[in-house]
Enzyme design. Structure first.
Site, PDB file in Angstrom:
ATOM      1  N   GLU A   1       4.541  -3.414   6.036  1.00  5.58           N
ATOM      2  CA  GLU A   1       3.115  -3.327   6.354  1.00  5.58           C
ATOM      3  C   GLU A   1       2.810  -2.145   7.276  1.00  5.58           C
ATOM      4  OE1 GLU A   1       0.715  -4.771   4.952  1.00  5.58           O
ATOM      5  OE2 GLU A   1       1.844  -6.254   3.804  1.00  5.58           O
TER       6      GLU A   1
ATOM      7  N   TYR B   1      -4.889  -6.842  11.023  1.00  5.44           N
ATOM      8  CA  TYR B   1      -4.444  -6.819   9.622  1.00  5.44           C
ATOM      9  C   TYR B   1      -2.952  -7.129   9.512  1.00  5.44           C
ATOM     10  CZ  TYR B   1      -2.675  -5.220   5.215  1.00  5.44           C
ATOM     11  OH  TYR B   1      -2.003  -5.182   4.024  1.00  5.44           O
TER      12      TYR B   1
ATOM     13  N   ASP C   1      -7.964  -5.010   5.398  1.00  6.95           N
ATOM     14  CA  ASP C   1      -7.891  -3.566   5.587  1.00  6.95           C
ATOM     15  C   ASP C   1      -8.983  -2.921   4.734  1.00  6.95           C
ATOM     16  OD1 ASP C   1      -6.997  -3.847   3.007  1.00  6.95           O
ATOM     17  OD2 ASP C   1      -5.101  -2.781   3.301  1.00  6.95           O
TER      18      ASP C   1
END
Length: 349
Positions: free
Chosen positions: A33, A116, A134
Site C-alpha cells: 500500500e 487510507y 483514495d
C-alpha cells in the site's frame, strides 16, 4: 445489498493476479500500500518482490541500515515513504511485539500510516469493515453516488469515508474495498470510463443521468515552481565526488553528484568559478554533457549536467570521494540516475 454483491462477484472473477494479493500478512500488505501511493501498479510489482525478498519479516526491515533501505527503494521516488515505513515498522516491533495493530486508532498512530493505508491494511489483512478512500475510490463513488463535492479539497474525503462506511460489506470488506480500487483502475478510469463493461452500472447515478464524464469535480492544482541547477560529475583521477543531501526535506539522505543553483545556459567558465568557490579548490575542464527536466509533485528541476576535474578540494563532511564500485552501492534519486546514465553512455563511469 445488491451493489455489494455485484462488485464483489466481479472482483472475484476479474481481479488481476498481483503478488500482494497472494498474502494475508499485514506487514506485506502494508508495504504494498505504501509503494502503490502515487506509483503505477506495473512499476511497483518488481520493487515489491525484491523488497519482500530483502526484508521478509517486519524485524528485517526494522533493523535495516537506511542506505540499504533507500537503495532498495531507488527509482520509486517519494523516498520519505520508505523512511516513514521503516519508522512505523520499528514502532510495531518495539511497542506491539511485531504484530501490526488491528484497530484504526492504534495503526493510525504509526509513522506514515494515514487514513487510507490504515483502512486498507485493516480490511484486506484483518477483514475488518473499515473505509479505505483514495483518489481512485473518490472518483468511482463520485459517479456511482453522484457526489458533486470538489475532491481536491481535503475536507471532501470525510464525505467519501462516511459513504464507504455506510455501504461496505461486513461479510467481505477486503473484496469490497479492493473491488472499488480495481474498478477505478480497470473500468471507471479518469477520462474514458468503460461504462458498458461496468459490473455496477445499474447502480450508477451518474451513468443514468449521462454525467459520468463530468465527475469527479476536481479543481486544478497550483502551478509548480521551477528551479535551475547544475549537477557536476567531478573527478580526481579515478575517484568521483559525491554529496549526501540533508537528513530532512526533499530526497533526504540520498546521494548525488554535487549540485549548485545556477542560471540556465551559464558558460563553462562560470560553472568552474562557482564550483571552485563552493569547494574551495580548483575546478577545471568543465564540459556540459546533458540537459534535462525532472518533475516532482510540487516543483520542477531544470538540470544542466557537467563533467569536470577537481584538485585540492576542501570537502565538507557531507561529501566524499568514491570509486565506481562504491557509487553503484549508494542510493541515488531519479535525477541523479539520469546524470549517471549520461556518464555511462560516454564511458566515463
Amino acid at each position: 445489498m445488491q451493489f455489494q454483491k455485484d462488485l464483489i462477484d466481479w472482483f472475484a472473477a476479474e481481479k488481476r493476479d498481483l503478488p500482494w494479493r497472494r498474502t494475508a500478512d499485514p506487514y506485506q500488505i502494508w508495504i504494498s500500500e505504501i509503494m502503490l501511493q502515487q506509483t503505477r501498479v506495473e512499476t511497483v510489482i518488481p520493487y515489491y518482490k525484491r523488497f519482500v525478498e530483502k526484508f521478509p519479516t517486519l524485524y528485517d526491515l526494522a533493523e535495516a541500515d537506511e542506505e540499504i533501505l533507500l537503495k532498495q527503494w531507488e527509482g520509486l521516488g517519494y523516498y520519505s515513504r520508505a523512511r516513514n515505513l521503516q519508522a512505523g515498522v520499528k514502532e510495531v516491533a518495539e511497542q506491539y511485539d511485531g504484530v501490526v495493530p488491528a484497530s484504526r486508532k492504534e495503526i493510525s498512530s504509526l509513522k506514515g500510516v494515514g487514513p487510507y493505508t490504515a483502512g486498507a491494511v485493516l480490511s484486506i489483512a484483518y477483514g475488518i469493515p473499515e473505509h479505505a478512500v483514495d483518489g481512485n475510490v473518490m472518483r468511482v463513488l463520485s459517479r456511482i453516488l453522484l457526489i458533486e463535492e470538489d475532491i481536491a479539497k481535503p475536507k471532501t474525503r470525510k464525505i467519501f469515508e462516511q459513504a464507504v462506511t455506510d455501504i461496505i460489506s461486513h461479510e467481505d470488506p477486503s473484496s469490497f474495498n479492493q473491488g472499488l480500487m480495481e474498478l477505478g483502475a480497470l473500468i471507471c478510469t479518469p477520462t474514458s470510463p468503460k461504462c458498458l463493461l461496468c459490473p455496477v452500472r445499474e447502480h450508477c447515478h451518474a451513468f443514468h443521468e449521462g454525467r459520468q464524464h463530468e465527475l469527479p469535480i476536481k479543481t486544478k492544482a497550483k502551478k509548480t515552481k521551477a528551479l535551475n541547477y547544475v549537477m557536476a560529475s567531478i573527478r580526481d583521477g579515478d575517484a568521483i565526488l559525491m554529496e549526501k543531501r540533508p537528513s530532512f526535506g526533499l530526497l533526504a539522505n540520498m546521494w548525488q553528484f554535487p549540485m549548485i543553483e545556477s542560471p540556465q545556459d551559464a558558460f563553462p567558465h562560470e560553472i568552474e568559478e562557482r564550483l571552485s568557490e563552493q569547494l574551495q579548490g580548483v575546478i577545471s575542464s568543465a564540459e556540459k554533457i546533458i540537459s534535462f527536466k525532472h518533475v516532482f509533485s510540487h516543483l520542477t528541476w531544470n538540470v544542466e549536467g557537467y563533467m569536470a576535474e577537481g584538485r585540492n578540494l576542501q570537502l565538507p563532511s557531507h561529501m566524499k570521494w568514491v570509486t565506481r564500485e562504491e557509487l553503484d552501492l549508494l542510493p541515488i534519486s531519479g535525477p541523479v540516475q539520469k546524470m549517471k546514465q549520461a556518464l555511462q553512455q560516454r564511458g566515463e563511469i
